[in-house]
Design a protein around this motif. Structure first.
Motif, PDB file in Angstrom:
ATOM      1  N   ALA A  22       2.267   1.575  -3.519  1.00  0.00           N
ATOM      2  CA  ALA A  22       1.337   2.129  -4.418  1.00  0.00           C
ATOM      3  C   ALA A  22       1.051   3.796  -4.339  1.00  0.00           C
ATOM      4  N   ARG A  23       1.198   4.070  -2.943  1.00  0.00           N
ATOM      5  CA  ARG A  23       0.807   5.515  -2.780  1.00  0.00           C
ATOM      6  C   ARG A  23       2.040   6.357  -3.177  1.00  0.00           C
ATOM      7  N   ALA A  70      -4.236   4.743  -4.189  1.00  0.00           N
ATOM      8  CA  ALA A  70      -3.167   3.852  -4.660  1.00  0.00           C
ATOM      9  C   ALA A  70      -3.749   3.193  -5.854  1.00  0.00           C
ATOM     10  N   LEU A  89       0.754  -1.144  -0.157  1.00  0.00           N
ATOM     11  CA  LEU A  89       0.077   0.113  -0.041  1.00  0.00           C
ATOM     12  C   LEU A  89       0.869   1.177  -0.114  1.00  0.00           C
ATOM     13  N   HIS A 130      -8.592   1.405  -2.102  1.00  0.00           N
ATOM     14  CA  HIS A 130      -7.616   2.621  -1.764  1.00  0.00           C
ATOM     15  C   HIS A 130      -7.795   3.458  -3.010  1.00  0.00           C
TER      16      HIS A 130
END
Length: 495
Positions: free
Chosen positions: A108-109, A131, A105, A128
């Protein structure tokens, strides 16, 4: 009885004695190595930026979390394939699954494209919006694991669609070694290896009751270690999640040093942080009286191999021996398992909370004076220790190599004990004697160490650079060697 049968029995007992001695001596030597190497090689190896020298990232001998990678958005974005047996669902996740969620996560962010290949679940995977994460789910195999054939088929389809994957990441054996063979841009993270479990098996057998049969797995463990030594080299790169495992992979599993990389686990520092007011409110909510002298916390699965029979007996004896302990010390137990109801038998000083959501866990840690983990599992780097450390809480744990080598590296951080009732009782008495003021100082040191090494930000930045280094075409687009450290933008400290 036949002579060859007696001979096999003698050999078995000799093997057991050898394994016990080897496990103990190895743990002692590795603890000494991990503590002495920092002082002997220390400033040169752990702080290369002080020498203003560039070096190859894959040659760095210690945890990559110690390096100061840039906190700015990455210049090169990656397409990452993650293979993990299960994706975490709320508070039911184990350490491996929580690691997978926290790490990917965060990646991805930071702009990377993450594709998760995992087992289909009845639970709905959370979305999310900030993300780029795609989930590729397959029905479980007959044994309940990730269906390798179907997952691999999905991977090949996605890999042939548009842009191929830059990096493949396997959480433990999420991707089996037969398919991982000859893939150069693949890394496997190990959260526990068979070699470590030998120590766990020895400890649990020594604690076995007189009428309790010996577990048959203890005689099978050596074979599993040998099998791992054989197939681990099929993975191109290995990420050890503790300093101890990194050394074992290099020395015992004989994997070349440039293919073993230490990146210790991290948790979300934005969630786990000191908040005295939140802790006080949680104490009142769960029924801890203001007169409480100390609050001790336990968390996780309340099962035998996590040490709860040991903890139960130690508390039972201490309550019976010391009136002040029974009157003034309260124990909060967060988690689910068969030992939850047993703890309630010890009286009103034991408050069993059941499993807690992440936000409630943060409050739980802030309500404690010390967090204690009596685990009998020698493998892995338990997230609960790190969550407590980031919350500014002193910690106490079993004297296993991964714990003493990475987490409780000295008495200024917390307490360690042998996996025996007497040793655990000694630590409990020492904790009570030290009191709130000493525990508070240890908690400050613990948080300082956690901020330096065990945050999700530090962990994700270390994985990001490692992935950029080993990716399929690391320097084609921007002509930058991501395997060098430091790069010009690495001078800033991570926040």
């Amino acid at each position: 009885m036949r002579k060859d049968h007696w001979s096999s029995i003698v050999h078995f007992h000799l093997l057991c004695r050898f394994l016990f001695a080897f496990s103990v001596l190895s743990s002692v030597s590795l603890i000494f190595w991990s503590q002495s190497s920092a002082s002997c090689n220390g400033e040169a190896a752990l702080n290369p930026e002080k020498r203003n020298e560039s070096f190859h990232l894959l040659a760095f001998p210690s945890a990559l979390n110690q390096l100061s990678f840039s906190a700015k958005p990455p210049r090169r974005l990656l397409k990452v394939a993650l293979f993990v047996k299960r994706w975490p669902h709320r508070n039911l996740a184990g350490g491996l699954e929580r690691h997978a969620l926290t790490l990917h996560l965060a990646l991805a962010r930071r702009g990377h494209e993450i594709h998760v290949f995992t087992t289909k679940s009845n639970a709905t995977f959370p979305r999310h919006n900030d993300a780029a994460m795609s989930f590729h789910q397959t029905p479980p195999s007959p044994a309940g694991y990730l269906n390798q054939a179907l997952a691999w088929e999905q991977f090949q389809t996605e890999n042939a669609t548009g842009r191929p994957f830059d990096v493949i990441h396997s959480e433990s054996v999420g991707l089996l070694h037969g398919r991982a063979r000859n893939i150069s841009n693949l890394a496997a993270s190990w959260h526990g290896i068979a070699y470590e479990t030998i120590h766990s098996d020895v400890v649990q057998d020594l604690l076995r009751g007189p009428d309790e049969p010996r577990r048959p797995t203890i005689t099978e463990r050596l074979s599993k270690v040998i099998e791992e030594v054989k197939f681990f080299p099929h993975y191109a790169h290995h990420v050890a999640t503790s300093d101890h495992v990194g050394d074992v992979l290099k020395r015992i599993y004989m994997i070349p040093e440039e293919r073993v990389h230490i990146i210790v686990n991290g948790v979300a520092e934005s969630i786990y942080r000191p908040d005295q007011k939140m802790g006080e409110e949680f104490r009142r909510k769960v029924g801890v009286p203001d007169r409480a002298r100390l609050v001790i916390g336990l968390a996780g699965r309340l099962v035998k191999d996590k040490g709860h029979p040991l903890m139960f007996e130690a508390l039972k004896q201490v309550f019976g021996e010391e009136e002040r302990f029974q009157r003034d010390v309260f124990v909060l137990v967060a988690g689910d398992g068969p030992w939850g109801n047993r703890y309630k038998e010890l009286g009103r000083n034991i408050i069993v909370l059941g499993p807690l959501e992440q936000s409630e866990l943060a409050k739980f840690y802030n309500s404690l004076d010390v967090y204690l983990n009596p685990t009998l599992r020698a493998q892995g780097l338990d997230h609960t220790f790190i969550e407590a450390m980031l919350s500014g809480v002193a910690i106490a744990g079993t004297r296993f190599a991964s714990i003493t080598g990475s987490l409780i590296v000295g008495s200024n951080v917390g307490y360690t004990f042998l996996p025996t009732v007497e040793s655990l009782k000694e630590s409990l008495y020492k904790i009570m004697k030290d009191g709130k003021q000493v525990l508070s100082k240890k908690g400050e040191v613990a948080r300082s160490r956690a901020l330096h090494l065990f945050t999700a930000t530090k962990m994700a930045a270390a994985y990001e650079r490692l992935f950029q280094c080993i990716s399929k075409e690391p320097a084609v687009k921007d002509n930058i060697d991501y395997c060098r450290y430091p790069l010009p933008w690495d001078s800033g400290k991570l926040k």
